[in-house]
Scaffold this motif. Structure first.
Motif, PDB file in Angstrom:
ATOM      1  N   ALA A 105       2.429   1.749  -3.443  1.00 20.83           N
ATOM      2  CA  ALA A 105       1.447   2.293  -4.386  1.00 20.83           C
ATOM      3  C   ALA A 105       1.235   3.782  -4.118  1.00 20.83           C
ATOM      4  N   GLY A 106       1.163   4.169  -2.852  1.00 19.45           N
ATOM      5  CA  GLY A 106       1.003   5.579  -2.502  1.00 19.45           C
ATOM      6  C   GLY A 106       2.206   6.409  -2.913  1.00 19.45           C
ATOM      7  N   ALA A 107       3.396   5.861  -2.740  1.00 13.60           N
ATOM      8  CA  ALA A 107       4.610   6.582  -3.133  1.00 13.60           C
ATOM      9  C   ALA A 107       4.668   6.765  -4.646  1.00 13.60           C
ATOM     10  N   THR A 108       4.252   5.751  -5.389  1.00 11.39           N
ATOM     11  CA  THR A 108       4.214   5.863  -6.842  1.00 11.39           C
ATOM     12  C   THR A 108       3.223   6.951  -7.259  1.00 11.39           C
ATOM     13  N   SER A 109       2.066   6.953  -6.637  1.00 12.37           N
ATOM     14  CA  SER A 109       1.050   7.972  -6.935  1.00 12.37           C
ATOM     15  C   SER A 109       1.555   9.370  -6.582  1.00 12.37           C
ATOM     16  N   ALA A 110       2.246   9.493  -5.453  1.00  6.34           N
ATOM     17  CA  ALA A 110       2.779  10.791  -5.033  1.00  6.34           C
ATOM     18  C   ALA A 110       3.843  11.275  -6.014  1.00  6.34           C
ATOM     19  N   ALA A 111       4.676  10.361  -6.475  1.00  9.04           N
ATOM     20  CA  ALA A 111       5.715  10.737  -7.433  1.00  9.04           C
ATOM     21  C   ALA A 111       5.099  11.207  -8.749  1.00  9.04           C
ATOM     22  N   GLU A 112       4.013  10.573  -9.164  1.00 10.86           N
ATOM     23  CA  GLU A 112       3.354  10.958 -10.409  1.00 10.86           C
ATOM     24  C   GLU A 112       2.638  12.297 -10.283  1.00 10.86           C
ATOM     25  N   SER A 113       2.072  12.581  -9.129  1.00  8.52           N
ATOM     26  CA  SER A 113       1.282  13.811  -8.983  1.00  8.52           C
ATOM     27  C   SER A 113       2.098  15.020  -8.536  1.00  8.52           C
ATOM     28  N   CYS A 114       3.314  14.820  -8.065  1.00 11.84           N
ATOM     29  CA  CYS A 114       4.074  15.962  -7.521  1.00 11.84           C
ATOM     30  C   CYS A 114       4.416  16.984  -8.598  1.00 11.84           C
ATOM     31  N   MET A 115       4.757  16.523  -9.798  1.00  8.01           N
ATOM     32  CA  MET A 115       5.098  17.476 -10.855  1.00  8.01           C
ATOM     33  C   MET A 115       3.888  18.323 -11.258  1.00  8.01           C
ATOM     34  N   GLU A 116       2.727  17.708 -11.310  1.00 10.22           N
ATOM     35  CA  GLU A 116       1.511  18.449 -11.650  1.00 10.22           C
ATOM     36  C   GLU A 116       1.206  19.507 -10.590  1.00 10.22           C
ATOM     37  N   MET A 149       0.832  -1.201   0.000  1.00 11.55           N
ATOM     38  CA  MET A 149       0.000   0.000   0.000  1.00 11.55           C
ATOM     39  C   MET A 149       0.870   1.255   0.000  1.00 11.55           C
ATOM     40  N   LEU A 150       1.940   1.242   0.800  1.00  8.49           N
ATOM     41  CA  LEU A 150       2.827   2.405   0.840  1.00  8.49           C
ATOM     42  C   LEU A 150       3.566   2.589  -0.475  1.00  8.49           C
ATOM     43  N   PRO A 165      -1.040  11.644  -1.346  1.00  8.03           N
ATOM     44  CA  PRO A 165      -1.350  10.371  -1.999  1.00  8.03           C
ATOM     45  C   PRO A 165      -0.876   9.143  -1.208  1.00  8.03           C
ATOM     46  N   ILE A 166       0.168   9.293  -0.445  1.00  8.29           N
ATOM     47  CA  ILE A 166       0.647   8.170   0.366  1.00  8.29           C
ATOM     48  C   ILE A 166      -0.355   7.880   1.476  1.00  8.29           C
ATOM     49  N   GLY A 167      -0.897   8.915   2.083  1.00 12.10           N
ATOM     50  CA  GLY A 167      -1.892   8.736   3.136  1.00 12.10           C
ATOM     51  C   GLY A 167      -3.197   8.139   2.639  1.00 12.10           C
ATOM     52  N   ARG A 168      -3.536   8.440   1.392  1.00 11.62           N
ATOM     53  CA  ARG A 168      -4.771   7.891   0.818  1.00 11.62           C
ATOM     54  C   ARG A 168      -4.625   6.423   0.450  1.00 11.62           C
TER      55      ARG A 168
END
Length: 103
Positions: free
Chosen positions: A48-59, A45-46, A99-102
């Motif tokens: 997946a959250g880290a991957t999501s955070a990495a993808e959304s940080c640039m946006e 889960m963490l 995103p990591i918390g979600r």
């Protein structure tokens, strides 16, 4: 007598310590096994959250720099936030790690 009371108290303390040691050891081992199980369950889960955070940080950061954006950040505000470890008027640390918390 005072020395006799001290000796009896010390002996009782030593007995209690000997009785508690195996129980505490067993409890510690059980706790460690539980933590290992939870860690193994949390890891995917963490990740997946880290991957999501990495993808959304640039946006997120692009939106702060984009001209005409309602969330555009003045360059000096950007600098102030960077100098204060990501916290000034808004908390970038919280926003970028959300995103990591979600997950």
């Amino acid at each position: 007598s005072n020395p006799e009371v001290r000796r009896k108290a010390r002996d009782a303390f030593v007995r209690c310590g000997k009785d508690l040691e195996p129980k505490l050891t067993s409890c510690g081992q059980t706790l460690q096994q539980m933590l290992v199980g939870h860690t193994q369950a949390l890891r995917p889960m963490l990740q997946a959250g880290a991957t999501s955070a990495a993808e959304s940080c640039m946006e997120y950061m692009k939106a702060l720099a984009q001209k005409g954006s309602p969330s555009r950040l003045h360059p000096m505000s950007y600098k102030a936030t960077c100098r204060r470890s990501g916290v000034w008027r808004q908390d970038w640390n919280q926003a970028l790690s959300e995103p990591i918390g979600r997950a």
